[in-house]
Design a protein around this motif. Structure first.
Motif, PDB file in Angstrom:
ATOM      1  N   ILE A 107       6.316  -0.386  13.577  1.00 49.70           N
ATOM      2  CA  ILE A 107       4.876  -0.227  13.863  1.00 49.70           C
ATOM      3  C   ILE A 107       4.049  -1.086  12.915  1.00 49.70           C
ATOM      4  N   GLU A 108       4.516  -1.192  11.633  1.00 49.42           N
ATOM      5  CA  GLU A 108       3.780  -1.995  10.631  1.00 49.42           C
ATOM      6  C   GLU A 108       3.575  -3.430  11.074  1.00 49.42           C
ATOM      7  N   GLN A 109       4.531  -3.938  11.904  1.00 46.78           N
ATOM      8  CA  GLN A 109       4.439  -5.319  12.381  1.00 46.78           C
ATOM      9  C   GLN A 109       3.262  -5.506  13.355  1.00 46.78           C
ATOM     10  N   LEU A 110       2.859  -4.414  13.978  1.00 44.27           N
ATOM     11  CA  LEU A 110       1.805  -4.480  14.986  1.00 44.27           C
ATOM     12  C   LEU A 110       0.420  -4.583  14.328  1.00 44.27           C
ATOM     13  N   PRO A 111      -0.556  -5.223  15.020  1.00 43.72           N
ATOM     14  CA  PRO A 111      -1.926  -5.254  14.462  1.00 43.72           C
ATOM     15  C   PRO A 111      -2.553  -3.850  14.541  1.00 43.72           C
ATOM     16  N   LEU A 112      -2.925  -3.333  13.335  1.00 44.04           N
ATOM     17  CA  LEU A 112      -3.485  -1.982  13.295  1.00 44.04           C
ATOM     18  C   LEU A 112      -4.805  -1.987  12.556  1.00 44.04           C
ATOM     19  N   ASP A 113      -5.695  -1.042  12.892  1.00 48.52           N
ATOM     20  CA  ASP A 113      -6.927  -0.956  12.092  1.00 48.52           C
ATOM     21  C   ASP A 113      -6.638  -0.218  10.790  1.00 48.52           C
ATOM     22  N   ILE A 114      -7.523  -0.351   9.813  1.00 53.66           N
ATOM     23  CA  ILE A 114      -7.279   0.153   8.447  1.00 53.66           C
ATOM     24  C   ILE A 114      -7.022   1.655   8.461  1.00 53.66           C
ATOM     25  N   ASN A 115      -7.806   2.361   9.265  1.00 50.92           N
ATOM     26  CA  ASN A 115      -7.675   3.813   9.362  1.00 50.92           C
ATOM     27  C   ASN A 115      -6.250   4.215   9.768  1.00 50.92           C
ATOM     28  N   MET A 116      -5.781   3.533  10.773  1.00 50.49           N
ATOM     29  CA  MET A 116      -4.440   3.792  11.300  1.00 50.49           C
ATOM     30  C   MET A 116      -3.367   3.445  10.264  1.00 50.49           C
ATOM     31  N   LYS A 117      -3.607   2.302   9.564  1.00 50.61           N
ATOM     32  CA  LYS A 117      -2.638   1.827   8.564  1.00 50.61           C
ATOM     33  C   LYS A 117      -2.475   2.855   7.434  1.00 50.61           C
ATOM     34  N   THR A 118      -3.618   3.435   6.997  1.00 51.38           N
ATOM     35  CA  THR A 118      -3.581   4.445   5.932  1.00 51.38           C
ATOM     36  C   THR A 118      -2.728   5.646   6.366  1.00 51.38           C
ATOM     37  N   LYS A 119      -2.964   6.056   7.615  1.00 49.76           N
ATOM     38  CA  LYS A 119      -2.218   7.199   8.125  1.00 49.76           C
ATOM     39  C   LYS A 119      -0.720   6.901   8.189  1.00 49.76           C
ATOM     40  N   LEU A 120      -0.443   5.680   8.636  1.00 48.78           N
ATOM     41  CA  LEU A 120       0.969   5.273   8.747  1.00 48.78           C
ATOM     42  C   LEU A 120       1.633   5.243   7.364  1.00 48.78           C
ATOM     43  N   ASN A 121       0.861   4.756   6.362  1.00 44.45           N
ATOM     44  CA  ASN A 121       1.395   4.717   4.991  1.00 44.45           C
ATOM     45  C   ASN A 121       1.729   6.106   4.493  1.00 44.45           C
ATOM     46  N   ARG A 122       0.845   7.049   4.807  1.00 39.37           N
ATOM     47  CA  ARG A 122       1.107   8.431   4.372  1.00 39.37           C
ATOM     48  C   ARG A 122       2.413   8.945   4.979  1.00 39.37           C
ATOM     49  N   ILE A 123       2.578   8.633   6.280  1.00 40.99           N
ATOM     50  CA  ILE A 123       3.831   9.058   6.938  1.00 40.99           C
ATOM     51  C   ILE A 123       5.027   8.412   6.256  1.00 40.99           C
ATOM     52  N   LYS A 124       4.861   7.142   5.908  1.00 43.79           N
ATOM     53  CA  LYS A 124       5.959   6.412   5.286  1.00 43.79           C
ATOM     54  C   LYS A 124       6.314   7.028   3.917  1.00 43.79           C
ATOM     55  N   ILE A 125       5.285   7.331   3.122  1.00 40.87           N
ATOM     56  CA  ILE A 125       5.522   7.927   1.799  1.00 40.87           C
ATOM     57  C   ILE A 125       6.249   9.275   1.937  1.00 40.87           C
ATOM     58  N   ALA A 126       5.742  10.066   2.892  1.00 38.81           N
ATOM     59  CA  ALA A 126       6.364  11.371   3.106  1.00 38.81           C
ATOM     60  C   ALA A 126       7.825  11.233   3.517  1.00 38.81           C
ATOM     61  N   SER A 127       8.068  10.254   4.404  1.00 44.86           N
ATOM     62  CA  SER A 127       9.443  10.028   4.854  1.00 44.86           C
ATOM     63  C   SER A 127      10.333   9.562   3.715  1.00 44.86           C
ATOM     64  N   GLN A 128       9.779   8.706   2.854  1.00 39.86           N
ATOM     65  CA  GLN A 128      10.554   8.224   1.708  1.00 39.86           C
ATOM     66  C   GLN A 128      10.920   9.384   0.777  1.00 39.86           C
ATOM     67  N   SER A 129       9.965  10.325   0.626  1.00 40.43           N
ATOM     68  CA  SER A 129      10.254  11.507  -0.205  1.00 40.43           C
ATOM     69  C   SER A 129      11.426  12.282   0.364  1.00 40.43           C
ATOM     70  N   ILE A 130      11.355  12.473   1.704  1.00 41.17           N
ATOM     71  CA  ILE A 130      12.450  13.209   2.351  1.00 41.17           C
ATOM     72  C   ILE A 130      13.749  12.436   2.179  1.00 41.17           C
ATOM     73  N   SER A 131      13.677  11.133   2.358  1.00 40.98           N
ATOM     74  CA  SER A 131      14.864  10.288   2.230  1.00 40.98           C
ATOM     75  C   SER A 131      15.469  10.403   0.831  1.00 40.98           C
TER      76      SER A 131
END
Lengths: 384, 111
Positions: free
Chosen positions: A202-226
């Protein structure tokens, strides 16, 4: 499994030792009893012989014959002594010194019996009999020893069976729990990997800043789980997986992991300064050293203040991670390697991070040094 | 004359004590039967055992004969009583006992 074997061994040692004491006591008592019976038997037989000899001495004493032949027997030698313990006559030319303090004693394979005669025919108060030791008694000792060993062996076998029987339900429970944790851990892997790969796509896709922030949060959370997943894998499967030791450059691992956690650190606005002045080369399992670095970084992240600096140094002898976090006092440092130790319950985690670090460092004989000051920060140094 | 006889007797008595075998003159005079003397020693040995103890017991009896000291059976003592006290001196008596013991002791003859 390991602790179970230890328990079995301990119980077995304790059980066998106490049984051994008990059986030895019984065997000893039995031996004494048999010895006493044997002694009495010998005394009885010897007394009879001595009485016979006494009768013969009486005949000799009262005889008017000039031919005075001392009575001799084929099954024993004898001697007579007067009340002052002076030898009157002996059937042996070299008669040994007699110990008159005992009634019955053994010396040089012979049994000596001292009979106090009365009246003193020929002036003889003591009749001493010397007989060959009867070998039956030796067999009693050997038989008792054999019996004791057999009893101990049977008890040993029974106790192994008993301990296994008692531990069986316990082992089943532990096995169920182990299996559950292993299964759960395994089941975590696929969803977390899926989430992380898809986020990257999804990161490869053009996203607006709002969406990118949300995606980053998901990524951080996933990394924690990982990260948690990796820890659990280490704890539950470490003893069963084969180590793939190879020469690893630590600085490369650190670089790699910093990149992995960048997003996480960015979320707290923590600046990472990495001073790469060379690298330690260790012969180590790559996933294990990654666990060490990950746990150090994730701890630094958890306890660092916002807008602080995390300084990482790597040289050929060591690597060092210094944070500007809440810090620890001496008593806390002393307890840091205990499992489930957490100094701040407001941050996430189980308190297993340092326990894992400690276990890996011990396994590869590395040194860890912790310098910390409450409210200032913590520096962790890992050396060869 | 009477005095002369008395003096000769006295000299003889002293001479016997000092020069003669005290055993022969003092014991055998009455105890001439050898079996009897052998029996005495047998009884002494039965009761006292060792040479030392036997000699001591005989000496004690000779010096002070009593029923309690005697080795003879009570029937014998009832009939004959105890002997008279020995009038030998200690040395002569001991010597007589030694001779008696050596003569009648059979221990050395055991084969």
């Amino acid at each position: 499994m390991h602790s179970e074997k230890k328990t079995i061994t301990n119980v077995l040692i304790l059980y066998l030792f106490s049984t051994f004491l008990l059986v030895s006591m019984v065997a000893f008592a039995y031996f004494r009893y048999e010895a006493e019976i044997y002694k009495n038997q010998i005394k009885f037989m010897s007394t009879k012989k001595a009485e016979q000899l006494h009768i013969e001495l009486e005949k000799l004493h009262k005889s008017s014959d000039s031919d005075l032949t001392y009575p001799r027997y084929s099954d024993f030698e004898s001697a007579i002594y007067d009340s002052n313990k002076n030898l009157i006559f002996s059937t042996e030319a070299n008669h040994k010194k007699i110990d008159f303090s005992k009634e019955l004693y053994k010396e040089d394979g012979f049994v000596y019996f001292i009979y106090s005669a009365k009246p003193y025919y020929l002036g003889a108060k003591y009749i001493v009999l010397k007989q060959k030791n009867i070998s039956v008694f030796k067999n009693i000792g050997i038989n008792i020893l054999l019996l004791t060993l057999i009893v101990l062996f049977i008890i040993g076998l029974t106790s192994i069976f008993l301990v296994k029987l008692i531990l069986k339900p316990l082992r089943e429970n532990v096995n169920i729990l182990d299996k559950f944790i292993k299964d759960t851990t395994h089941e975590l892997n696929t969803p977390v990997s899926t989430i992380l790969t898809n986020i990257e796509m999804i990161e490869q896709l053009p996203l607006d800043i709002n969406m990118k922030t949300k995606l980053n949060r998901i990524k951080i959370a996933s990394q924690s789980i990982s990260n948690l997943y990796e820890d659990l894998v280490y704890i539950t499967l470490n003893h069963n997986i084969q180590k793939k030791n190879e020469y690893v450059e630590i600085s490369k691992i650190i670089e790699d992991r910093i990149e992995y956690f960048t997003l996480m650190f960015n979320s707290k606005n923590i600046e990472i300064v990495f001073e790469n002045n060379g690298s330690m080369k260790l012969f180590i399992d790559k996933s294990n050293i990654t666990r060490v670095v990950d746990n150090l970084l994730s701890n630094a992240y958890k306890y660092s203040k916002k807008n602080s600096v995390l300084k990482i140094t790597s040289t050929e002898q060591l690597f060092k991670i210094c944070d500007e976090g809440i810090g620890m006092d001496q008593s806390e440092i002393a307890r840091i390697f205990e499992r489930y130790t957490r100094f701040d319950t407001t941050v996430g985690g189980f308190g297993i991070g340092y326990n894992i670090i400690h276990s890996i460092i011990n396994e590869y004989k590395l040194n860890i040094q912790i310098n910390s000051q409450k409210g200032v920060g913590t520096c962790i140094t890992i050396k060869k | 004359m009477y005095h002369y006889k008395k003096i000769v007797f006295f000299i003889l008595l002293i001479g016997q004590n000092i020069f003669g075998s005290s055993f022969e003159t003092n014991c055998l005079e009455c105890h001439f039967a050898k079996e009897q003397l052998k029996m005495f020693l047998e009884r002494y040995e039965e009761k006292y055992g060792s040479e030392n103890d036997v000699k001591k017991a005989i000496f004690k009896y000779m010096k002070n004969p009593k029923k309690e000291n005697s080795i003879m059976p009570s029937g014998f003592l009832k009939r004959f009583g105890v002997k008279e006290k020995s009038n030998l001196n200690d040395i002569a008596l001991k010597k007589a006992i030694d001779i008696y013991y050596d003569t009648y002791n059979i221990k050395k003859k055991i084969k």
